[in-house]
Each structure stands twice: as C-alpha cells, then as structure tokens.
Design a protein around this motif. Sequence first.
Motif, PDB file in Angstrom:
ATOM      1  N   LYS A 214      12.828   6.430  10.459  1.00  0.00           N
ATOM      2  CA  LYS A 214      12.329   7.462   9.560  1.00  0.00           C
ATOM      3  C   LYS A 214      12.674   7.136   8.114  1.00  0.00           C
ATOM      4  O   LYS A 214      11.892   7.414   7.207  1.00  0.00           O
ATOM      5  CB  LYS A 214      12.892   8.830   9.951  1.00  0.00           C
ATOM      6  CG  LYS A 214      12.291   9.355  11.230  1.00  0.00           C
ATOM      7  CD  LYS A 214      12.756  10.751  11.532  1.00  0.00           C
ATOM      8  CE  LYS A 214      12.145  11.245  12.829  1.00  0.00           C
ATOM      9  NZ  LYS A 214      12.568  12.610  13.141  1.00  0.00           N
ATOM     10  N   TRP A 215      13.850   6.537   7.893  1.00  0.00           N
ATOM     11  CA  TRP A 215      14.213   6.132   6.534  1.00  0.00           C
ATOM     12  C   TRP A 215      13.259   5.076   6.009  1.00  0.00           C
ATOM     13  O   TRP A 215      12.813   5.127   4.866  1.00  0.00           O
ATOM     14  CB  TRP A 215      15.650   5.600   6.489  1.00  0.00           C
ATOM     15  CG  TRP A 215      16.678   6.682   6.395  1.00  0.00           C
ATOM     16  CD1 TRP A 215      17.491   7.121   7.383  1.00  0.00           C
ATOM     17  CD2 TRP A 215      16.998   7.456   5.231  1.00  0.00           C
ATOM     18  NE1 TRP A 215      18.286   8.127   6.916  1.00  0.00           N
ATOM     19  CE2 TRP A 215      18.009   8.355   5.595  1.00  0.00           C
ATOM     20  CE3 TRP A 215      16.508   7.477   3.933  1.00  0.00           C
ATOM     21  CZ2 TRP A 215      18.544   9.264   4.691  1.00  0.00           C
ATOM     22  CZ3 TRP A 215      17.046   8.381   3.042  1.00  0.00           C
ATOM     23  CH2 TRP A 215      18.055   9.255   3.429  1.00  0.00           C
TER      24      TRP A 215
ATOM     25  N   ARG B 274       6.685   5.130   1.970  1.00  0.00           N
ATOM     26  CA  ARG B 274       5.824   6.094   1.269  1.00  0.00           C
ATOM     27  C   ARG B 274       6.131   6.139  -0.216  1.00  0.00           C
ATOM     28  O   ARG B 274       5.227   6.149  -1.058  1.00  0.00           O
ATOM     29  CB  ARG B 274       5.995   7.483   1.875  1.00  0.00           C
ATOM     30  CG  ARG B 274       5.383   7.609   3.234  1.00  0.00           C
ATOM     31  CD  ARG B 274       5.569   8.995   3.786  1.00  0.00           C
ATOM     32  NE  ARG B 274       5.126   9.043   5.169  1.00  0.00           N
ATOM     33  CZ  ARG B 274       5.769   9.653   6.127  1.00  0.00           C
ATOM     34  NH1 ARG B 274       6.890  10.296   5.881  1.00  0.00           N
ATOM     35  NH2 ARG B 274       5.299   9.643   7.359  1.00  0.00           N
ATOM     36  N   TRP B 275       7.421   6.194  -0.566  1.00  0.00           N
ATOM     37  CA  TRP B 275       7.805   6.250  -1.981  1.00  0.00           C
ATOM     38  C   TRP B 275       7.475   4.945  -2.694  1.00  0.00           C
ATOM     39  O   TRP B 275       7.107   4.938  -3.869  1.00  0.00           O
ATOM     40  CB  TRP B 275       9.275   6.592  -2.136  1.00  0.00           C
ATOM     41  CG  TRP B 275       9.503   8.060  -1.940  1.00  0.00           C
ATOM     42  CD1 TRP B 275      10.034   8.664  -0.851  1.00  0.00           C
ATOM     43  CD2 TRP B 275       9.172   9.105  -2.870  1.00  0.00           C
ATOM     44  NE1 TRP B 275      10.056  10.018  -1.044  1.00  0.00           N
ATOM     45  CE2 TRP B 275       9.532  10.320  -2.265  1.00  0.00           C
ATOM     46  CE3 TRP B 275       8.605   9.120  -4.135  1.00  0.00           C
ATOM     47  CZ2 TRP B 275       9.349  11.543  -2.906  1.00  0.00           C
ATOM     48  CZ3 TRP B 275       8.421  10.339  -4.763  1.00  0.00           C
ATOM     49  CH2 TRP B 275       8.781  11.530  -4.162  1.00  0.00           C
TER      50      TRP B 275
ATOM     51  N   GLN C 211       9.970   6.675   5.130  1.00  0.00           N
ATOM     52  CA  GLN C 211      10.053   7.437   3.883  1.00  0.00           C
ATOM     53  C   GLN C 211      10.111   6.508   2.670  1.00  0.00           C
ATOM     54  O   GLN C 211       9.448   6.748   1.660  1.00  0.00           O
ATOM     55  CB  GLN C 211      11.287   8.346   3.909  1.00  0.00           C
ATOM     56  CG  GLN C 211      11.332   9.343   2.798  1.00  0.00           C
ATOM     57  CD  GLN C 211      10.242  10.391   2.914  1.00  0.00           C
ATOM     58  OE1 GLN C 211       9.809  10.744   3.989  1.00  0.00           O
ATOM     59  NE2 GLN C 211       9.784  10.883   1.788  1.00  0.00           N
TER      60      GLN C 211
END
Length: 75
Positions: A5-6, A12-13, A9
């Motif tokens: 999940k990290w 995405r950033w 994320q």
Amino acid sequence: MNANKWVRQIHRWLAIAFTVTVIVTFVALAQEDPVVWVSYVPLLPLALLLFTGLYLFALPYLGRRRSGRAVAREG
C-alpha cells in the motif's frame, strides 16, 4: 499500512509530481529565453515511477509464486 500500500501511494504521488514537473517544463521552455536544464527536471520522478510501476506490475506474479498457487503442467 503494509509495504504494498505504501508503494501504491508513493506511485500515485509520484505521478502527480511528474505531471506537475512536465507542465512546469513546458511553461519554462516556452519563455523567450528558455533555460535548457529545466527539461531534465521530470526525469527523476519518471525514473522513480518506472521502479514503483515495475514493482506493482510484478506483485501479482510474485504473490502467486510465493503462495504456491502456481499450477504445474502435466504432460
């Protein structure tokens, strides 16, 4: 939050950062006296996107191999 999940994320950033740097590069190079080194700014987020994207692409294949769900062919 687990590691997958990290990475998702962060990916995405990084995509947002890459988009912003590309827009800034277009604006900077459209100036009357453009600074050429600005065209290299998007390469860092692009390289990081490559690595996180390859990791995310490989996750389903690595997960199948680790769990032993891969079906052996009989022949």
